[in-house]
Scaffold this active site. Sequence first.
Site, PDB file in Angstrom:
ATOM      1  N   HIS B 225      12.413  -9.256 -21.115  1.00  0.00           N
ATOM      2  CA  HIS B 225      12.139  -8.350 -20.145  1.00  0.00           C
ATOM      3  C   HIS B 225      13.096  -8.818 -18.818  1.00  0.00           C
ATOM      4  O   HIS B 225      12.487  -9.483 -18.379  1.00  0.00           O
ATOM      5  CB  HIS B 225      10.857  -8.199 -19.972  1.00  0.00           C
ATOM      6  CG  HIS B 225      10.153  -7.840 -18.607  1.00  0.00           C
ATOM      7  ND1 HIS B 225      10.549  -6.464 -18.138  1.00  0.00           N
ATOM      8  CD2 HIS B 225       9.307  -8.142 -17.957  1.00  0.00           C
ATOM      9  CE1 HIS B 225       9.845  -6.265 -16.910  1.00  0.00           C
ATOM     10  NE2 HIS B 225       8.988  -7.404 -17.127  1.00  0.00           N
ATOM     11  N   TYR B 256       9.225  -1.275 -12.619  1.00  0.00           N
ATOM     12  CA  TYR B 256       8.029  -1.389 -11.570  1.00  0.00           C
ATOM     13  C   TYR B 256       8.391  -2.077 -10.618  1.00  0.00           C
ATOM     14  O   TYR B 256       9.828  -2.705 -10.543  1.00  0.00           O
ATOM     15  CB  TYR B 256       6.925  -2.118 -12.532  1.00  0.00           C
ATOM     16  CG  TYR B 256       7.227  -3.461 -12.774  1.00  0.00           C
ATOM     17  CD1 TYR B 256       7.315  -4.653 -11.908  1.00  0.00           C
ATOM     18  CD2 TYR B 256       7.376  -3.567 -14.221  1.00  0.00           C
ATOM     19  CE1 TYR B 256       7.428  -5.836 -12.508  1.00  0.00           C
ATOM     20  CE2 TYR B 256       7.886  -4.926 -14.655  1.00  0.00           C
ATOM     21  CZ  TYR B 256       7.572  -6.005 -13.901  1.00  0.00           C
ATOM     22  OH  TYR B 256       7.990  -7.323 -14.181  1.00  0.00           O
ATOM     23  N   ASP B 547     -14.863   1.964 -43.817  1.00  0.00           N
ATOM     24  CA  ASP B 547     -15.379   3.324 -44.385  1.00  0.00           C
ATOM     25  C   ASP B 547     -14.493   3.773 -45.656  1.00  0.00           C
ATOM     26  O   ASP B 547     -13.506   4.085 -45.390  1.00  0.00           O
ATOM     27  CB  ASP B 547     -15.537   4.263 -42.963  1.00  0.00           C
ATOM     28  CG  ASP B 547     -16.558   5.476 -43.619  1.00  0.00           C
ATOM     29  OD1 ASP B 547     -17.607   5.267 -43.670  1.00  0.00           O
ATOM     30  OD2 ASP B 547     -15.843   6.436 -43.643  1.00  0.00           O
TER      31      ASP B 547
END
Lengths: 398, 839, 263
Positions: B225, B256, B547
Amino acid sequence: MTGTDFGPDGTGAGGAAAGLGAGGGVICLAERDGAAIAEASLRALAFAASLAGPAQSVTAVVFPPAGGVGEPEPDDEVFADVLAECGATDVCLVRSAELTAYAPVAWARSIEQLTAADRASAVVAAATDHGSEVLAHLGAMTGLPVAANCVSAQSAGPSSWRLVRQRWAGSVLEDAVLEASLALLTVAADAVGQPAADGAASAVNGAVSAVNGAVLGGNGAASGVNGAESADRGLLSSARAGRRPSVRTVTPVLSEPDLVVRATESAEQSSGMSLATARVVVGGGRGVGGPDGFSALEELADLLGGVVGVSRVVTSQGWRPHRQQVGQTGTKISPELYMACGISGAIQHMAGCLSARHIVAVNTDADAPIIAHAEFAVIGDLNEVVPALIAAIRARAS
Amino acid sequence: MSQVPERASAVIIGAGIVGNSLAYHLARLGWTELVLVDKGPMPNPGGSTGHASNFIFPIEYSKMMMELTRDSTEQYKELGVFTESGGIEVARTQARMQELRRRCSQAKSWGIPAELLTPEGVRKLVPYLDDSVILGGAHFPTVGVVDPLRAGTLMRERAQQLDALTVLAGAEVMGIDKSDDGRIAGVRTTKGDIATDVVAICCGVWSPRIAKMAGARIPLTPIAHQMISVGPIALFDGTEGEIAYPIVRDVDENMYERQHGGDMEVGSYAHRPIIVAPDDIPSIEEAVLSPTEMPFTQDDFDPQLELALELMPELLGDEHAGVRYAINGLISMTPDGHPVLGEAPEVPGLWSVAASWIKEGPGIGRAVAEWMSGVTPEIDIHEADISRFYPHQRTTAHVTARAREGFNKMYGIVHPNEQWESGRPVRVSPAYERERALGAVFYETAGWERPFWYESNAGLLEKYADRLMDRPSEWESRWWSPIINAEHLAMRDAAGLFDLSAFAVLDVTGPGALEAVQKVAVAQMHVPNGRVVYTSFLDEAGGFRADLTIMRLGPRHFRVVTGGATGMTDYKWITDHLPADGSAAVTDVTSAWTTFGLWGPKARDILRNLTADDISNAGFPFGTCREIEAAGITVLASRISYVGELGWELYVPIEQGAKLWDAVFEAGEPAGLVAAGIGVYGTTGRLEKGYRAYGAELDASYNLVEAGMTRPKVKEQEFVGKTAYLRQRETQPSAVLCTLIVDDHVSESGELRYMLGGEPTLSVDGEPLTDARGRRSFVTSAGSGPSVGKHLLLSYLPPEQAVVGEPLNVEYMGEQYPVTVAVAGSTPLFDPSNERVRS
Amino acid sequence: MDVLVCVKRVPMVGGKVLVTADGQDVDTRMSGFTVSPHEECAVEEAVQITEREGGSVTVLTLGLPEAAEQLRDMMALGAHRGVLLETDGREWGPDATAAAIVDAAGELGPSPFPLILAGNEAADTGGYQVGVRIAHALGRPCLTGIKRLEIAGATLRGSREYRGAQEVFEVALPAVVTVKEGINLPRYPSLPGRLRAKRAEITVLRPQWKADGLRKEGLRVPAGSARRAQILGHGAAAVPALLDVLNGLGVLPSAVRSGGDAA
């Protein structure tokens, strides 16, 4: 300018006939350091001696000090002893009315003439500013290569040498072959004692250290800091060590262009006291504890003729203005001394002070990275150490 | 300098923000004799924590990430290392303005302060920003910056004050030892060996390398980055402290800008993905700065310079301000963007605590410390569970492909249904080629290609033209088709054939099989062979853990069928709770079975064409399963439904799947059978029936009572979460899961808008609804209900609002729409008495 | 004044340098590249001179096509023009390098460069010669290791510190000067500077390689020794030792400085 004949002017036999390579002996530039011979040059001389065969001359060339001299100096006797300790068989004192100051081209010209007269096979100098500069000129004059920052060298037949020299300021070693009728070598400051150096080199180390002990012991920090540890390694094993060298005086033939570049010494110090140019920087980090803690650092900086620099956390906390920040994103400094107080030594900070000549750390944590970067460290709270240091300096001054 | 202890209760490798936090929280939870090792020096050993830009936006796209960030922020504040600066996301495009409206609504769902700003409003807060290049912004006033190195130091110190921690700096891990039975036995470091049963890898970008020493895989990749620091900025010289202006995210440009002292840091996620193999990261000695601050590649950043200058021309265009620091900083990227947490499935005792940003570090440390201590983490981190990955998802090829694809989406406008493009297809059903021929639009789940709808069903659009609930807005029609609703209606009219091959199928077998399933299932598993049981798994605190359905196939044989996405975590959960005596085993048989679903009023008629077996309602009742012979194939048929229709799940060996598909399709054609996609199965059919979905309605923060899923009795046998569940049953629920219908879809601009989920549920006055446990109400699932002619929303509501007929509002894209509570609890909106299912 | 500055592309290395498996080069797989630190200062000095006195700064390098990156880096700092003496990656000795630079300086335009600046030595090969050899080839005076440079008309005054004293040199232009880090604080590239550099044209010349008598056989990394500070003591008790060290370093106020025995 009138030329004087160049040639041996003293006693002694000069270079021996049976030589290394094509020519005779080895010539080494012996620089002065005040009233003594520079330690780096003594090391270079020992290195040069290790290159010469038993029957070959090792000539130490000494130029006049600033201001120039006409007559033999009182030191000459001392020089001869010291140089002999490091392996010189001959001492050559250069005398010239024109040489009243350091003049790199003239020095190179003088050595060039000496090599011709001596049929030398190699010229060696310490890789100092002067040594490197003079040999660069000699290389340019003769069209020969210069191998800079050697840590070892040995003959590999006529006009051929196997070298180990430093690259990347010693982080990498280069094995190289030099083929030249005259080998021009500068010797790395820490050449002696390098793992790559051969047996002779370590013997040399002993000799230099012994000399240091005897002659340069009074020279303050240099020996106190660097020399002591190797003092017990023994003397140069070479049989000729300590033999009385022949001393001669020579006068080079110099022309005007040789003297265009000439030093004048000046006592003036660099002006302005910016963080970037300060000779001393007293650094403060998180360990200072808060904005109030900086007054002691300011006081110390004043005493040492320096300024205060801070780590990023200090400016981030708002303790000091951003412009005082040392580091990757602050100012990069290159002082003689960086005294880092309460600074852990984050990578970004260190990137800004790696050009500092000496780093002294004061830190509570013996594991902090700054300890690995520093030369000296005091383990302790700066808020205790710094005031005590200030008091000690003041006490000693009064 | 510490001595190397011979033994440790746990060895934590890596002293970045995560390792320090984990050490502290373990100590706080009572662990002693912890050892934290790092090859680097303290406080910055050279990992990604040391070069991060250290700002925290509270808003996230994932609830889990938001909660971890929130917890971390609280911890940073408590440590005194948080500085609030505010943050603004600016929009350069209309699409982004809409996204910012969506983001502000999302913020409201989670109680995060946020407001939309005009360009002038942005400039007021950020005076050096050129407001002519933006259309507006979203302001998040609680954004702040932190000092993670300081936080780490404080956390270490606290753990040491508890006499629980030894810190070994400069100790590189050279190996991880395992016992004969494959458990963690010790760690070998350059400073000495340490015997231990537990190792936690908190090594960020190095984690895969360290995990490999133990024979485990942590699927992440280091990726660069780019960031530069420009200074000195004249404007900042007068400011005090680290930051005085809000952080700006130029999200449209993936960049940014953030004040850091006298400098402006400009970071970018816009450049080409620069992937570095973990083994290629330089050592501390070789690195110019630190191992994770790789050399800056200027060419990659050049386009960003111009964009940054465009946004802040005067400030960044100052000739006296220079780029003082520039790095390709390494960060961790995972295939799905979530952290990798939990015990590695391959090696008991080896914990992964990897792929965290600064903003989640302390929260992750706490959650994993709780987990390691046998305490249910307060924040549901199942989406970050390391066991979620299937083998193909842990390959270097997959990890790097997804990292490449995901990198530039860091600030992207990512649609909730957006699909990955890379690394596909991997897992395909035996009917895949047939589905392709039918124009299936495939979505991916756990590597499986699943038809979401079939373009070949476009002919149905005309038939159901007035009931399609088509979506005129581009955003809502993206990753959607009205064909889904047409398929739904065709299924309700006749029948639909679904490809459910992505189901994970896990067989629990052995003498202890019953004990094994009883232990994890809430429902009674002591049932006759041939019964299908729908059940939840709970965690110890009574939150949802799974579930699913379980078939009893024999006295010692249960078959667990669960969603593909959770297959591997469910597998690990069952494995972790098997009887200690080794009397039961769990086997993943997913790759042995293909599952098709046949549902609709004509389902029996169609199946009857293929089988002579008794499939009548009496002969094959709801909730049972058995083998039948159909189309010359032995098929395991299971009569249940997730779409509220008569029908079966049909299980066949995978190599016979295509034949069964063809046979059913052929037999059903005269009856009006359509191939129907997961759009119907997972959304429309489900929502009309009010069926809850794990990961949407069901997660660890809600319980069976609140979800309306209690049964009259609680089984006698012990099961995980029973104590908590019993307590839940005795107290009034703080929230009730309700089905809401949208009353009016018309926006202020006159367009019909349809919610997609995640929106805040508000009172008629537009006030957020907060339940007694502090949870805000928001839409957990949203979708069309074509048979009921309404757009349906599920939302937990405080009991006072959970009243049928209660008028409420839902905020969507910054506007409020009226909704009404249609069902409070689990009664289906469509076919409330479940006649169809049981017919 | 038109100033020519010679720079060299070198890998950016950390405390430990790795050598490739064949032992012929430094391993740069994970390295960035930069120019030697002295040279960055040379560029800064040149830029400051032209900012004061007008003129232009031409920055020149000899190396692979990739070295254009370093020319742009230097142009981002204010150099006006970039010249790449493109090579095939073979190592050039100082003599051949100097000859190529001298040839190029002749080709670059009608006006010769009255001032040619270089770094004192390259960070990698550390030969200490290119500037001196250029000067000899051009028949110019050469100052090396300069840490302060002043120009008054046609006179150039350069100084450096050597063995505790200032050495001052005064020569007439044209001249060659090699500088050392510390002569100035090189600026960082501004964003506009970076964008200008990106768009700038680079002149490419292709000189002929020549051998010299010094041949590299291979590179290796010396067995390292972990550096660590000498611990002078703990807390205030360490102050006497600290004082001795400071005295040894010559940084104490003169009234305090003690000669001699800093044992």
